[in-house]
Design a protein around this motif. Sequence first.
Motif, PDB file in Angstrom:
ATOM      1  N   GLU A   1      79.697  45.402 -18.743  1.00 45.37           N
ATOM      2  CA  GLU A   1      78.822  46.430 -18.178  1.00 45.37           C
ATOM      3  C   GLU A   1      79.373  46.943 -16.847  1.00 45.37           C
ATOM      4  OE1 GLU A   1      74.158  47.316 -17.034  1.00 45.37           O
ATOM      5  OE2 GLU A   1      74.799  45.231 -17.264  1.00 45.37           O
ATOM      6  N   GLN A   2      79.895  46.060 -16.020  1.00 44.98           N
ATOM      7  CA  GLN A   2      80.480  46.483 -14.751  1.00 44.98           C
ATOM      8  C   GLN A   2      81.696  47.379 -14.988  1.00 44.98           C
ATOM      9  OE1 GLN A   2      78.897  45.904 -11.789  1.00 44.98           O
ATOM     10  NE2 GLN A   2      77.427  45.182 -13.298  1.00 44.98           N
TER      11      GLN A   2
ATOM     12  N   THR B   1      80.772  50.979 -16.009  1.00 41.82           N
ATOM     13  CA  THR B   1      80.167  51.811 -14.956  1.00 41.82           C
ATOM     14  C   THR B   1      81.237  52.585 -14.183  1.00 41.82           C
ATOM     15  OG1 THR B   1      80.151  49.965 -13.383  1.00 41.82           O
ATOM     16  CG2 THR B   1      78.128  50.370 -14.630  1.00 41.82           C
TER      17      THR B   1
ATOM     18  N   LYS C   1      78.149  55.914 -14.781  1.00 45.77           N
ATOM     19  CA  LYS C   1      77.904  55.369 -13.444  1.00 45.77           C
ATOM     20  C   LYS C   1      76.444  55.499 -13.020  1.00 45.77           C
ATOM     21  CE  LYS C   1      80.167  55.061  -9.040  1.00 45.77           C
ATOM     22  NZ  LYS C   1      81.143  54.018  -9.256  1.00 45.77           N
TER      23      LYS C   1
ATOM     24  N   GLN D   1      71.754  54.797 -16.248  1.00 49.73           N
ATOM     25  CA  GLN D   1      71.385  53.422 -16.565  1.00 49.73           C
ATOM     26  C   GLN D   1      70.894  53.280 -17.999  1.00 49.73           C
ATOM     27  OE1 GLN D   1      68.587  51.617 -13.904  1.00 49.73           O
ATOM     28  NE2 GLN D   1      68.664  49.663 -14.933  1.00 49.73           N
TER      29      GLN D   1
ATOM     30  N   ARG E   1      73.814  52.876 -20.260  1.00 51.60           N
ATOM     31  CA  ARG E   1      74.410  51.538 -20.102  1.00 51.60           C
ATOM     32  C   ARG E   1      73.579  50.489 -20.826  1.00 51.60           C
ATOM     33  NH1 ARG E   1      74.794  52.858 -14.589  1.00 51.60           N
ATOM     34  NH2 ARG E   1      73.357  51.187 -14.089  1.00 51.60           N
TER      35      ARG E   1
END
Length: 142
Positions: free
Chosen positions: A50-51, A54, A60, A63, A66
């Motif tokens: 997930e990081q 982003t 980015k 949300q 993501r």
Amino acid sequence: NTVYVLTDIQHFGGQIILLPAELWFWLIIEYLILYAVGIVFNFGSIYLFEQRITRFKALKKNQLMRVGIVCGVNFLVGIGVVMGRFQRTNSWDLFLAPQRTINDLIMVMTNVATLSYIVMFWILTTMLYFLLKRLAMVKAKK
């Protein structure tokens, strides 16, 4: 596929009856440690993924997208767990026996029982991920 270890609970009953009662504690500890390691590694790998995603400009600040991707990854984890447990399909079979892997995938996705296990693992891994992520965020703020 670190949460696959959770399916090993099916062996617990058979193992514990073979042990004298004074060793039951150690078997329980062994299972708890294996479960904790599986859950932590699952969380860690999905968190790092997930990081990583982003970094894409479109993700980015989005949300919801993501979360959708994380849910999709956890659904794939559920498929992997079920294919491994019920069809005995290994990850390398995707490359070594692709036709068998596709046939196994079709079998698990068209069977109500295995599909329900996939959904169960999907819900379990997704809930655990967001719970652990929330706990990590709360702890980081302190």
